[in-house]
Design an enzyme around this catalytic site. Structure first.
Site, PDB file in Angstrom:
ATOM      1  N   SER A 316      52.260  -3.929  -1.762  1.00 32.22           N
ATOM      2  CA  SER A 316      50.814  -4.097  -1.933  1.00 32.22           C
ATOM      3  C   SER A 316      50.107  -4.193  -0.581  1.00 32.22           C
ATOM      4  O   SER A 316      49.077  -3.543  -0.356  1.00 32.22           O
ATOM      5  CB  SER A 316      50.536  -5.363  -2.748  1.00 32.22           C
ATOM      6  OG  SER A 316      49.147  -5.622  -2.823  1.00 32.22           O
ATOM      7  N   TRP A 319      50.167  -0.826   1.129  1.00 30.35           N
ATOM      8  CA  TRP A 319      49.259   0.115   0.459  1.00 30.35           C
ATOM      9  C   TRP A 319      47.820  -0.098   0.925  1.00 30.35           C
ATOM     10  O   TRP A 319      47.062   0.863   1.072  1.00 30.35           O
ATOM     11  CB  TRP A 319      49.351  -0.071  -1.053  1.00 30.35           C
ATOM     12  CG  TRP A 319      48.428   0.810  -1.839  1.00 30.35           C
ATOM     13  CD1 TRP A 319      48.643   2.107  -2.245  1.00 30.35           C
ATOM     14  CD2 TRP A 319      47.111   0.477  -2.319  1.00 30.35           C
ATOM     15  NE1 TRP A 319      47.564   2.581  -2.948  1.00 30.35           N
ATOM     16  CE2 TRP A 319      46.605   1.603  -3.013  1.00 30.35           C
ATOM     17  CE3 TRP A 319      46.322  -0.675  -2.255  1.00 30.35           C
ATOM     18  CZ2 TRP A 319      45.353   1.612  -3.616  1.00 30.35           C
ATOM     19  CZ3 TRP A 319      45.066  -0.654  -2.850  1.00 30.35           C
ATOM     20  CH2 TRP A 319      44.596   0.485  -3.526  1.00 30.35           C
ATOM     21  N   HIS A 320      47.454  -1.354   1.175  1.00 30.30           N
ATOM     22  CA  HIS A 320      46.072  -1.642   1.542  1.00 30.30           C
ATOM     23  C   HIS A 320      45.704  -1.102   2.925  1.00 30.30           C
ATOM     24  O   HIS A 320      44.522  -0.846   3.178  1.00 30.30           O
ATOM     25  CB  HIS A 320      45.818  -3.153   1.502  1.00 30.30           C
ATOM     26  CG  HIS A 320      45.483  -3.658   0.132  1.00 30.30           C
ATOM     27  ND1 HIS A 320      46.449  -4.027  -0.787  1.00 30.30           N
ATOM     28  CD2 HIS A 320      44.295  -3.847  -0.493  1.00 30.30           C
ATOM     29  CE1 HIS A 320      45.873  -4.429  -1.902  1.00 30.30           C
ATOM     30  NE2 HIS A 320      44.563  -4.331  -1.750  1.00 30.30           N
ATOM     31  N   GLY A 321      46.665  -0.941   3.815  1.00 29.19           N
ATOM     32  CA  GLY A 321      46.328  -0.432   5.133  1.00 29.19           C
ATOM     33  C   GLY A 321      47.538  -0.257   6.026  1.00 29.19           C
ATOM     34  O   GLY A 321      48.568  -0.916   5.832  1.00 29.19           O
TER      35      GLY A 321
END
Length: 348
Positions: A316, A319-321
């Site tokens: 997670s 995935w965000h950055g």
């Protein structure tokens, strides 16, 4: 094209709504779907049409991989499809991150590629991975490229989610009553859209402006101003994302389509486990269904369950950055969720 832009509010949205329901009123159902897909692709390519071939190529590839999986349920084919999607996302989103770390570890000077991140690639990649897995599990029952294109490109959820499943969205387009204008849904959709628009433009944007100004002048802030800036940033992030999610819900409702709610008052959560059931709900659902459960979920001894939670939150965060700060952020949230489960287990 932003939902709160004049071009969207006064030209694109009313034009698309009117023509979509006009074509449906003439019972040109296939043509109305073609129009809605075309309008959605126009919406996607408004900022930069250079990445239009990317989303089209991705859709064609995943549709035919999914169709093959629907016939054979080949694990090798599923692995090939997932790896290809992840590789495409990784190339655009993480190449420079890996080059930077390669240079740092080995003291090299490999030049960065400075790739521009294509719009919505994180969202439509996860959505299509879910489609492939659902096909492998036998949960997709029909294979029409037009319907699949509509599922991926439907513009309310295209750029920032929610991440929807084929099985929860496409049956709605198959219902005849949803093809015709319903004023109650137009009214309800406008109401929900207005709430989202107010959250973003009246609360989120001003808080963002203040937080950015404060961070740019951090050395001049008093303690109270620093705390206010930090809280402003947290709230601006929430009101921006949840406002966009509400606008997407409202727009979809105008088209007689119900898409999943993505935020449910996350700051009212009792603990971090509850928080992640309320924040970016469809992303948490995706990670739970396709990462956490694939690792065994909670059907293992307790320390493996906690390890599965940590792996899921590592994914997670990444995935965000593309940055170590996102990795650390993901792992910290994983630790907090594990602690919440520990406290629940201990009846604390």
């Amino acid at each position: 094209m932003l939902f709160n832009s004049y071009e969207f509010l006064f030209i694109f949205l009313p034009f698309t709504l009117i023509l979509y329901f006009y074509f449906n009123s003439k019972k040109w159902i296939i043509f109305s779907k073609i129009f809605l897909v075309s309008a959605s692709l126009f919406f996607y390519s408004w900022w930069n049409p250079i990445y239009l071939p990317l989303i089209l190529g991705s859709m064609i590839f995943n549709f035919y991989i999914g169709k093959s999986l629907g016939k054979s349920s080949s694990k090798k084919m599923l692995t090939f499809g997932i790896v290809t999607n992840v590789a495409l996302l990784g190339y655009f989103k993480y190449t420079d991150f890996f080059i930077e770390n390669f240079n740092w570890v080995l003291n090299k000077d490999v030049p960065l590629l400075h790739l521009a991140l294509p719009l919505a690639i994180s969202y439509f990649t996860f959505q299509q991975i879910a489609f492939l897995v659902d096909n492998y599990r036998g949960e997709v029952k029909e294979f029409s490229f037009l319907n699949y294109s509509l599922f991926i490109t439907f513009f309310p959820q295209l750029l920032m989610g929610p991440i929807v499943h084929h099985k929860e969205m496409m049956p709605q387009f198959a219902l005849k009553w949803r093809n015709f204008l319903r004023w109650e849904n137009i009214s309800l959709g406008l109401f929900i859209f207005a709430i989202g628009l107010a959250k973003k433009t009246l609360i989120g944007d001003p808080l963002t402006d203040y937080a950015q100004y404060a961070f740019d002048n951090a050395q001049m802030l008093t303690t109270i101003e620093a705390w206010y800036a930090s809280i402003s940033y947290v709230l601006s992030y929430y009101f921006d994302l949840s406002g966009y999610a509400d606008m997407a819900l409202g727009i979809a409702k105008m088209f007689n389509i119900d898409i999943p709610k993505n935020f449910n008052s996350p700051y009212k959560a009792r603990n971090f486990a509850d928080y992640w059931r309320r924040w970016h709900i469809t992303l948490s659902r995706f990670l739970g269904d396709y990462i956490y459960k694939s690792l065994g979920g909670n059907k293992n001894i307790i320390w493996i369950v906690y390890l599965n939670i940590m792996i899921t939150f590592f994914v997670s965060g990444f995935w965000h950055g593309a940055g170590w700060n996102f990795v650390v952020w993901g792992l910290l949230n994983g630790i907090f969720v594990v602690m919440a489960h520990m406290m629940k287990k201990a009846n604390l």
